[in-house]
Write a protein that holds these residues in place. Structure first.
Motif, mmCIF file in Angstrom:
data_model
loop_
_atom_site.group_PDB
_atom_site.id
_atom_site.type_symbol
_atom_site.label_atom_id
_atom_site.label_comp_id
_atom_site.label_asym_id
_atom_site.label_seq_id
_atom_site.Cartn_x
_atom_site.Cartn_y
_atom_site.Cartn_z
ATOM 1 N N THR A 1 35.105 23.653 46.375
ATOM 2 C CA THR A 1 35.893 24.836 46.020
ATOM 3 C C THR A 1 35.957 25.038 44.509
ATOM 4 O O THR A 1 36.729 25.875 44.032
ATOM 5 N N VAL A 2 35.147 24.285 43.768
ATOM 6 C CA VAL A 2 35.147 24.383 42.297
ATOM 7 C C VAL A 2 33.964 25.228 41.838
ATOM 8 O O VAL A 2 32.820 24.997 42.240
ATOM 9 N N ARG B 1 32.049 26.352 38.330
ATOM 10 C CA ARG B 1 31.955 25.854 36.960
ATOM 11 C C ARG B 1 30.844 26.571 36.207
ATOM 12 O O ARG B 1 29.772 26.811 36.743
ATOM 13 N N ASN C 1 39.192 25.690 40.237
ATOM 14 C CA ASN C 1 39.229 25.180 41.593
ATOM 15 C C ASN C 1 40.030 26.164 42.442
ATOM 16 O O ASN C 1 41.201 26.406 42.166
ATOM 17 N N GLU D 1 42.163 26.977 45.257
ATOM 18 C CA GLU D 1 43.044 26.184 46.110
ATOM 19 C C GLU D 1 43.817 27.098 47.053
ATOM 20 O O GLU D 1 43.726 28.324 46.975
#
Length: 182
Positions: free
Chosen positions: A75-76, A78, A85, A87
């Motif tokens: 779920t990150v 970058r 992330n 959430e």
């Protein structure tokens, strides 16, 4: 002289069932039940986390389309400039649950409810996709604005869209109903 009979509660006419009270009670029960279900670890691990990972995947693709160099891990998301992330609370599930509870509690035929749910899920997730992409870009290029954008602006927008979408659906449904003869 006064009437000596005692009031018997069984003699009173039944209280009218107000549709607004029924709707509100059912809405709150569905809301509480849904959020309780979502709080269970197995539901989170087997349903919500994979759903959130799919949101990250779609958001990553959208960010690549607008020219961002993105890597995704679970779920990150970058990039060289920023990482986020996604959430719970950022996946649109809460807004969908509010919408779902309102639609299911509304006295409408099941076909209208299912159509409303389908429309609601698509619209809420489309707005949430815009939210994730906008927040990522805000974090990457305007980091000082990220926190307020995340917690104040976008959370409110997604919930507001869910509420306005329900109002639109309910009004449209009511408009298409035959009126009762007086």
């Amino acid at each position: 002289m006064g009437d000596n009979r005692q009031d018997n509660p069984r003699d009173d006419p039944p209280l009218p069932r107000r549709p607004e009270v029924r709707f509100l009670a059912l809405f709150l029960i569905l809301l509480l039940g849904s959020f309780t279900l979502l709080s269970l670890r197995p539901v989170n691990d087997r349903v919500i986390e994979p759903f959130t990972a799919s949101i990250a995947r779609v958001s990553g693709v959208a960010l690549e389309v607008v020219g961002e160099q993105i890597t995704r891990e679970g779920t990150v998301l970058r990039s060289p400039e920023f990482a986020v992330n996604i959430e719970n609370g950022c996946n649109g599930v809460e807004a969908m649950v509010i919408f779902l509870a309102a639609v299911l509690a509304f006295p409408a035929p099941w076909s209208a409810r299912l159509a409303g749910l389908g429309l609601g899920i698509v619209v809420i997730q489309a707005v949430n996709l815009v939210r994730v992409v906008a927040l990522f870009l805000t974090g990457a290029y305007f980091p000082a604005l990220f926190d307020s954008s995340h917690t104040v602006i976008w959370q409110g927008i997604v919930i507001l869209v869910a509420v306005l979408l329900w109002i639109y659906w309910a009004r449209r449904f009511l408009k298409n109903q035959p009126s009762e003869a007086a």
